[in-house]
Design a protein around this motif. Structure first.
Motif, PDB file in Angstrom:
ATOM      1  N   CYS A 129       0.838  -1.197   0.000  1.00  0.00           N
ATOM      2  CA  CYS A 129       0.000   0.000   0.000  1.00  0.00           C
ATOM      3  C   CYS A 129       0.873   1.247   0.000  1.00  0.00           C
ATOM      4  N   THR A 130       0.427   2.272  -0.719  1.00  0.00           N
ATOM      5  CA  THR A 130       1.153   3.534  -0.805  1.00  0.00           C
ATOM      6  C   THR A 130       0.169   4.678  -0.710  1.00  0.00           C
ATOM      7  N   TYR A 131       0.461   5.652   0.144  1.00  0.00           N
ATOM      8  CA  TYR A 131      -0.406   6.817   0.258  1.00  0.00           C
ATOM      9  C   TYR A 131      -0.256   7.691  -0.974  1.00  0.00           C
ATOM     10  N   PHE A 132      -1.345   8.334  -1.377  1.00  0.00           N
ATOM     11  CA  PHE A 132      -1.334   9.131  -2.597  1.00  0.00           C
ATOM     12  C   PHE A 132      -0.362  10.296  -2.514  1.00  0.00           C
ATOM     13  N   ARG A 133      -0.136  10.831  -1.353  1.00  0.00           N
ATOM     14  CA  ARG A 133       0.780  11.974  -1.239  1.00  0.00           C
ATOM     15  C   ARG A 133       2.224  11.574  -1.550  1.00  0.00           C
ATOM     16  N   LYS A 193      -1.288  11.110 -11.920  1.00  0.00           N
ATOM     17  CA  LYS A 193      -1.730  12.496 -11.772  1.00  0.00           C
ATOM     18  C   LYS A 193      -3.247  12.587 -11.686  1.00  0.00           C
ATOM     19  N   THR A 194      -3.933  11.904 -12.605  1.00  0.00           N
ATOM     20  CA  THR A 194      -5.391  11.951 -12.607  1.00  0.00           C
ATOM     21  C   THR A 194      -5.975  11.358 -11.339  1.00  0.00           C
ATOM     22  N   GLN A 195      -5.479  10.179 -10.953  1.00  0.00           N
ATOM     23  CA  GLN A 195      -6.020   9.522  -9.765  1.00  0.00           C
ATOM     24  C   GLN A 195      -5.755  10.347  -8.511  1.00  0.00           C
ATOM     25  N   ARG A 196      -4.589  10.945  -8.433  1.00  0.00           N
ATOM     26  CA  ARG A 196      -4.279  11.743  -7.254  1.00  0.00           C
ATOM     27  C   ARG A 196      -5.208  12.954  -7.162  1.00  0.00           C
ATOM     28  N   GLU A 197      -5.474  13.607  -8.299  1.00  0.00           N
ATOM     29  CA  GLU A 197      -6.356  14.765  -8.296  1.00  0.00           C
ATOM     30  C   GLU A 197      -7.766  14.386  -7.866  1.00  0.00           C
ATOM     31  N   TYR A 198      -8.262  13.287  -8.415  1.00  0.00           N
ATOM     32  CA  TYR A 198      -9.604  12.835  -8.031  1.00  0.00           C
ATOM     33  C   TYR A 198      -9.650  12.491  -6.550  1.00  0.00           C
ATOM     34  N   SER A 199      -8.657  11.769  -6.072  1.00  0.00           N
ATOM     35  CA  SER A 199      -8.659  11.321  -4.684  1.00  0.00           C
ATOM     36  C   SER A 199      -8.534  12.497  -3.719  1.00  0.00           C
ATOM     37  N   ILE A 200      -7.698  13.473  -4.052  1.00  0.00           N
ATOM     38  CA  ILE A 200      -7.568  14.649  -3.200  1.00  0.00           C
ATOM     39  C   ILE A 200      -8.889  15.403  -3.143  1.00  0.00           C
ATOM     40  N   SER A 201      -9.559  15.533  -4.297  1.00  0.00           N
ATOM     41  CA  SER A 201     -10.851  16.229  -4.325  1.00  0.00           C
ATOM     42  C   SER A 201     -11.883  15.494  -3.482  1.00  0.00           C
ATOM     43  N   ALA A 202     -11.972  14.174  -3.673  1.00  0.00           N
ATOM     44  CA  ALA A 202     -12.944  13.383  -2.922  1.00  0.00           C
ATOM     45  C   ALA A 202     -12.634  13.420  -1.425  1.00  0.00           C
ATOM     46  N   ALA A 203     -11.346  13.354  -1.067  1.00  0.00           N
ATOM     47  CA  ALA A 203     -10.963  13.377   0.344  1.00  0.00           C
ATOM     48  C   ALA A 203     -11.287  14.723   0.979  1.00  0.00           C
ATOM     49  N   ALA A 204     -11.036  15.811   0.251  1.00  0.00           N
ATOM     50  CA  ALA A 204     -11.326  17.141   0.785  1.00  0.00           C
ATOM     51  C   ALA A 204     -12.822  17.309   1.039  1.00  0.00           C
ATOM     52  N   ILE A 205     -13.627  16.852   0.097  1.00  0.00           N
ATOM     53  CA  ILE A 205     -15.085  16.954   0.269  1.00  0.00           C
ATOM     54  C   ILE A 205     -15.548  16.066   1.411  1.00  0.00           C
ATOM     55  N   ALA A 206     -14.940  14.885   1.541  1.00  0.00           N
ATOM     56  CA  ALA A 206     -15.297  13.988   2.639  1.00  0.00           C
ATOM     57  C   ALA A 206     -14.944  14.606   3.990  1.00  0.00           C
ATOM     58  N   ILE A 207     -13.845  15.365   4.043  1.00  0.00           N
ATOM     59  CA  ILE A 207     -13.470  16.036   5.292  1.00  0.00           C
ATOM     60  C   ILE A 207     -14.530  17.063   5.678  1.00  0.00           C
ATOM     61  N   PHE A 208     -15.051  17.799   4.683  1.00  0.00           N
ATOM     62  CA  PHE A 208     -16.148  18.727   4.961  1.00  0.00           C
ATOM     63  C   PHE A 208     -17.356  17.977   5.509  1.00  0.00           C
ATOM     64  N   SER A 209     -17.634  16.798   4.935  1.00  0.00           N
ATOM     65  CA  SER A 209     -18.751  15.988   5.420  1.00  0.00           C
ATOM     66  C   SER A 209     -18.539  15.592   6.878  1.00  0.00           C
ATOM     67  N   VAL A 210     -17.325  15.181   7.216  1.00  0.00           N
ATOM     68  CA  VAL A 210     -17.025  14.808   8.597  1.00  0.00           C
ATOM     69  C   VAL A 210     -17.152  16.024   9.520  1.00  0.00           C
ATOM     70  N   MET A 255     -15.423   9.875  -6.702  1.00  0.00           N
ATOM     71  CA  MET A 255     -14.731   8.587  -6.737  1.00  0.00           C
ATOM     72  C   MET A 255     -15.258   7.701  -7.856  1.00  0.00           C
ATOM     73  N   ARG A 256     -16.558   7.785  -8.126  1.00  0.00           N
ATOM     74  CA  ARG A 256     -17.121   7.001  -9.230  1.00  0.00           C
ATOM     75  C   ARG A 256     -16.537   7.458 -10.565  1.00  0.00           C
ATOM     76  N   GLN A 257     -16.399   8.778 -10.735  1.00  0.00           N
ATOM     77  CA  GLN A 257     -15.784   9.300 -11.956  1.00  0.00           C
ATOM     78  C   GLN A 257     -14.311   8.906 -12.028  1.00  0.00           C
ATOM     79  N   SER A 258     -13.660   8.813 -10.879  1.00  0.00           N
ATOM     80  CA  SER A 258     -12.266   8.392 -10.837  1.00  0.00           C
ATOM     81  C   SER A 258     -12.113   6.974 -11.381  1.00  0.00           C
ATOM     82  N   VAL A 259     -12.975   6.069 -10.910  1.00  0.00           N
ATOM     83  CA  VAL A 259     -12.913   4.684 -11.386  1.00  0.00           C
ATOM     84  C   VAL A 259     -13.185   4.624 -12.886  1.00  0.00           C
ATOM     85  N   LYS A 260     -14.175   5.368 -13.334  1.00  0.00           N
ATOM     86  CA  LYS A 260     -14.508   5.379 -14.765  1.00  0.00           C
ATOM     87  C   LYS A 260     -13.332   5.880 -15.592  1.00  0.00           C
ATOM     88  N   ARG A 261     -12.668   6.928 -15.103  1.00  0.00           N
ATOM     89  CA  ARG A 261     -11.509   7.476 -15.821  1.00  0.00           C
ATOM     90  C   ARG A 261     -10.374   6.458 -15.864  1.00  0.00           C
TER      91      ARG A 261
END
Length: 226
Positions: free
Chosen positions: A82-86, A100-117, A160-166
């Motif tokens: 396992c490797t962290y995206f950062r 690059k693409t996966q990291r951007e998607y994951s950072i976006s999803a993680a940031a939004i999830a932090i707002f949710s938390v 995250m769904r768009q990330s998988v599709k990409r």
């Protein structure tokens, strides 16, 4: 059903939703990716990831039935890493992942999830304050905050769904097959159990409707929730 019982049921659903969302945020089984098996008696590489890291697993395939299908299942024994995206940098592991693409998607999803938390934490504080006698008005901001948490969770899930599709559509990766795993199911469940009960709590905290046509909301007797 009495209003007090409705409130208790709503709070229970919110607690379950928070547990599901917290579980999804900290886990890394949102989606599983695999290449197509082209030969047996050889290793193939699968990957599963979440908001914070990507995990890869090398599996040794011996069954001819898997030819032309996705590598797996993930439960098979194999080397796990396992490797962290950062930790990703441009050019690293480009043969297996559009980093690059996966990291951007994951950072976006993680940031939004932090707002949710964050909204969940604030909503919980308001909810705890509303449990005191005569402080039912705190259910209003609590319901709104849980509703916002649900909306943020919905956006995070879609990212995250768009990330998988990409990842699957990209020609720069080896991934040909994918499916959503239990972390994604927890996130979807959390979305529903935060947004809908949050709105329900907000509606339950609204002033009691007049019993008579000539009676205003201000004149109606307040309903106590014990």
């Amino acid at each position: 059903m009495e209003k007090a019982k409705k409130v208790k049921l709503t709070i229970f659903l919110l607690v379950v939703g928070m547990i599901c969302m917290f579980t999804a945020v900290v886990s890394d089984h949102w989606a599983v990716l695999s290449p197509e098996v082209e030969q047996v008696n050889a290793t193939c590489e699968m990957a599963h990831f979440g908001l914070w890291r990507l995990c890869k697993k090398n599996l040794y395939i011996t069954d001819p039935e898997w030819l032309g299908q996705g590598c797996g299942p993930l439960s098979l024994p194999g080397e796990h890493n396992c490797t962290y995206f950062r930790h990703f940098t441009p050019g690293e592991e480009s043969e297996i992942l559009d980093v690059k693409t996966q990291r951007e998607y994951s950072i976006s999803a993680a940031a939004i999830a932090i707002f949710s938390v964050a909204f969940m934490i604030l909503g919980t504080l308001c909810l705890l304050a509303g449990l005191g006698k005569g402080k039912e008005y705190m259910y209003k901001p609590s319901g709104m905050l849980f509703g916002f948490a649900g909306l943020c969770a919905i956006v995070s899930v879609e990212v995250m769904r768009q990330s998988v599709k990409r990842m699957i559509d990209s020609e720069e990766t080896i991934w040909m097959h994918s499916y959503y795993s239990w972390s994604f199911a927890c996130a979807v469940t959390g979305c529903i159990l935060l947004f809908v009960p949050g709105l329900a709590l907000l509606l339950l905290a609204m002033p009691q409707m007049p019993r008579n046509p000539w009676e205003t909301c201000m004149d109606a007797e307040p309903e106590q929730m014990e």
